[in-house]
Each structure stands twice: as structure tokens, then as C-alpha cells.
Design an enzyme around this catalytic site. Sequence first.
Site, PDB file in Angstrom:
ATOM      1  N   GLU A  24       9.482 -19.351 -35.539  1.00 13.37           N
ATOM      2  CA  GLU A  24       7.873 -19.819 -35.681  1.00 13.37           C
ATOM      3  C   GLU A  24       7.470 -19.448 -37.391  1.00 13.37           C
ATOM      4  OE1 GLU A  24       5.708 -16.970 -33.226  1.00 13.37           O
ATOM      5  OE2 GLU A  24       5.450 -18.533 -32.160  1.00 13.37           O
ATOM      6  N   GLU A  55      -9.481  21.905 -40.134  1.00 10.87           N
ATOM      7  CA  GLU A  55     -10.705  22.396 -40.458  1.00 10.87           C
ATOM      8  C   GLU A  55     -10.899  22.303 -41.866  1.00 10.87           C
ATOM      9  OE1 GLU A  55     -11.330  24.081 -37.707  1.00 10.87           O
ATOM     10  OE2 GLU A  55     -11.516  23.025 -36.033  1.00 10.87           O
TER      11      GLU A  55
END
Lengths: 102, 511
Positions: free
Chosen positions: B69, B310
Site C-alpha cells: 500500500e 485529585e
Amino acid sequence: LKNSIKLFIAGSSGRSRLAIENLERLTRKRPDQEWDIEVIDIVGNPGAAVQYRIMATPCLIRNEPPGHTRLIGDLSDEDSLSLFLDAGPVRAPLQFKKGAPA
Amino acid sequence: MNETLKLEPVSKIPTGIEGFDHLTLGGLPQGRTTLLVGSSGSGKSLLSVEFLFRGATVFGRNGVFVTFEESPNDIVRNVKRLGWNLDQLEAQGKLAFVDASPEPVAVMEVGRYDLEGLFVQIKEAIRKVDAKILVMDSIGSLFSQFSDIATIRREIFRITHMLREAGVTALMTAERLAEYGQISRHGIEEFVSDNVVILRNVLEQERVRRTIQVLKVRGDSHMKGEFPFTISSSGISILPLSAMELTQESSNRRVGTGNQTLDEMTGGGIFQDSILLISGPTGGGKTLMSTMFTAEGCRMGERVLLLAYEESKEQLLRNAQSWGVNYQELVDQGQLKIICQYPETMGLEEHLLKIRRLIEEFKPGRLVMDSISAMERVSNLRSFREFVIGLTSFVKQQRCCALLTSTTPQLSGGESVTEAHISTITDVIMLLRYVEINCQLRRGIAVIKMRGSQHEKEIREFTIDRAGLSIGRPFKNVQNIILGIPSSSGPDESDQLGEMFGSSPSGKDLP
């Protein structure tokens, strides 16, 4: 002006022989043109397969003028092969006159 | 003499692709062609390039790349950013390309043909670099270049046969149209390959999830099912997760939690290679416990990796400082590494990969993750479960003591999704809960699970002050527990606690 053509074959298979025969027969039918045909057996010359990027065999390519069409197969279809052979070198370049429609 | 008597089982060669050799139990079958299928963009080409690159650079196996390809130039350019210099390998004679990408010429089929040209080119390339491995990417493209399907099928079969004779281990890629269903377009697997690997690229909850599945390896075993993988700057990484074997050696060495009373409650500290889960509501003392755990590790001369999901680094430093722990100093001394990151910055597979890399580089004795439940936000359940298993098994392999915190959704009692998935693979679970007694909010801590060791079963009260965490005496109302009358004589402290902790106290089960 010469028609320079390469035919790539793989070994002496029936397919190879058939392609050579078909090509020779149709070029003989065109004696008015000069034919320079090179038959390359890629089994003995793998470098040529790499150089010309040969995938399928038999494969027919035109050197001069560098064609943009390749034929693959045993060339058993006479019409297609004739079309390829007759798209030969252009004898005189086409002339276009500036700003003058025909 | 019977020919079949001398045959030996197919051996495998390692690929060097992270996780792939584990998944296939050794790599690709030697001298065979493996079909690699996947939809567009699933990573087929990258995996096959990596196979060649690692083969040449790690294992000294030269390779051939047959491209159907992209042009060789495009392939070389595509992987440059990964630092894979294929052009260099080519110049060194370790890699050869066979350029079978479509040319801008018209090809007319006139009669019967074969692919002897391709065949010869491949043979020539193998001879040139003495190749042991080979990639064909992607074979399906032959079906669009040529119209005689029967010929193409026969020729592909002939090529794979030639490769087998030459002892070349090959990877052949093919397109597939859907993620589930027919294995490959044109049914290549039917006539070519004994070995099939599938790559998938599924969009799940707005996130791309890449997986790899070994569908079959003729005559040998492999890991079953789909395994997530990521594509990062170091190529493909397959995370075998649940495939990890539970063969980690266990350690009898105990390490301190940073709190003397807690060490006593756990019978002398937790085992060096264990995973400790701390579950509690927001503000319940989880971060404080992580800080103590971190400080204790550093005090004992271990390196600690702290992952915060956090809070920002500044917040962490400030909070630790308020408990008398100077994180900055520890970072400067190279004992502590703090990584603060929002879980949303990447997918869980990437997070896991990053954590693994960090652990491998930094080699911490302790890992703190505050909080693992934050990861729930960015994933679906399955990914999360795989993440937890992948993380914990890796941490154990690395002999790292891990503390994971989990935030419960309710202030009292309850359990989160995190715990449902994590509790069975953790070794120690500690609960931090708010306890309401006589209109007063107090704090309770309990060790509810400790593998391989005795631990205290009582629920203790604890307080948080400037000195940190002080664990006091157990909550107890001995009389009521013995009598087993939960409610008639007024609310019982331990009963309330039982509800808080989401389990029924022993007395309640009696008639």
C-alpha cells in the site's frame, strides 16, 4: 523511430512461451515498423524484476516512448495487444496554433 | 521410516513487542506465516513494522518488508518519530523493502498471468539480507490490484509456502471491514494461515479502546480473549492484565504504616509486598494516611512514588507540611517522586503504561495512589477492572508495597464501584468512616481484611489533629453486644457503627 519493448517472463513456462509467440506473431504483422524486443527472464535476473517493479508475469512494457500502460498475461488477446503495439512512437509532435480555434 | 516421526513441535520466536510474547506464550511460530487482521487504523502496520524493527535491533534477525500500500519512503517517514530508523537498518543491510505499492500506470490484463515477479522480488530480498523475518502489509491490496481472484489466492498460498521452506517467520496483514464478524476481507485466513491475530479499535463511551486477540495458533496454546494495548512513543504495548500469573513470591517482611497503633492493629505492620486499600468518605483521613505511609517509607530509606489524581502538587506539599512532613525536601533528596495528573488526561491503558514505566525507572519500595477511585471517572467498568488487576499484579511483581485510596460516595457506610472490583485483589483493607454518636460526628477505623496475618477486629475511634492521626480505644458497648438486644435499650454504639460500615454486627443475626 524504433519501438523499444521489454517482455518480462518467468522461466520457460508455457505461459512464458505463449507470450513470446503472441508478441512475435503480432510484431511480424507490422513489418513497416522497427521492433526492438528484449525478453528478460526474471528468474535468472531478479534485479530486473526489482528495477522495473515487476509483480505479475508475463509483463510487457514499452521503453520508448515511456509508456504508462503495462500488459500482463500471456498476451492471448490479440485486440488488446494490437492496441498496445500500435500506440507506438509519435512520428511528429502535434502542433497547436496559439489562440486559433480550428 | 515414517517421515512424520521426526517432526518436532513448532517453536516460537520472540517479537520484542511489549506484552506480545507473553500473550502468545513465546512469540510468533517460527517459519510460519501469521495473519494479522484489523480494521483500518487498528495498528496493523505499526505492529508489523515494530516486529521488523525489534527483530533487527534486539534479536539480530534481518527482515524484509513487502509493502502493498504505502511506499517504502512513507513507511520510513511514519516511524521516524518513534526513533526507529528503518533507513539506517536498510543501509546496514538488516532490512530490505519490496515495493509492491501501486504505481500510477495502467495495467491491462491480457490473458493468464501469475505473480512470479513478486515471488522473485521477495526471494531476492530475502537472499540479499539473509532475512529470517518478513512482513507483508497489507495482502488485501493484491485483490484490488489484480482481478483474477483465483490466481491471487493461489499465488499468496505459494508465497507462504516458499517462506515456510525458507524458514522465514512472517506476519501478513489483512483488512477487515467490521470489528466483529468475518475474520478478513477476501477470506484470506481460509487458505493461508494457521495462525491468526486480530486487532480491534472500538469506540466505547466516547473512548477508543484498542485490543488484541490471538484467535488461533495451530498446534500450540496462547492467552485467550481480548487484551487492551496502547500505542505510545515506544511503539505498541500490550497489557496482559489478567493473564498475569499469580506466582509472585510472598514476603514475610513487614513494613510500617507510619502509625504505631495501626501497626499494632495489623499485627506488626503490613507485608512488604501487599496492597493496602483505604476506603473512606471525602475528608475522612485518607490523604493523611497516605502522607504518613509516604513519610514512613522515606524514613526507612525506601523510595516512594506518589501518584495524585485529585490534588495539585502545591496542595499536596501544603497539606503534608501541615502534618509536619516536608515533601519538597524528600523530592530534592530523590526519595520521593510526586506525579500529579488529572485522570482525564489519557485513557486507563495509557495511565497503566505510564505507571509501569515510572515504577520500572524509579524502582520505588512504596507506591501511593490517591485516589484510585478517581480513575473510575474516565473509564467503563471493564477497563477499570483491567486497570486495577494490571496495576496490582505489576506492583506485586516489582515487590512494591502499594497504598491505594478509594473515596466512598456516601459520607457514612456504603461502598464504591472501586471497592467492588478491587477488594478481592487487595491484601489489606482499612475502612475509615464517620460515626455519629449522640449528635456528634466521630471517626472510626477498622481493619477488615488482612491476608496471611491476624489483625484486630475491633472498630477504633481516631482523631485528626495537628500531630496527625491518633487512634484511640475501640468503640465498645460490651453489655449490649453480649445481650444481643440491639434497639430496646436505646441505640447501641456498635450497632450504629455496623450500619455505618455496611455490615451487620454479630448480635443482629441472632433471633
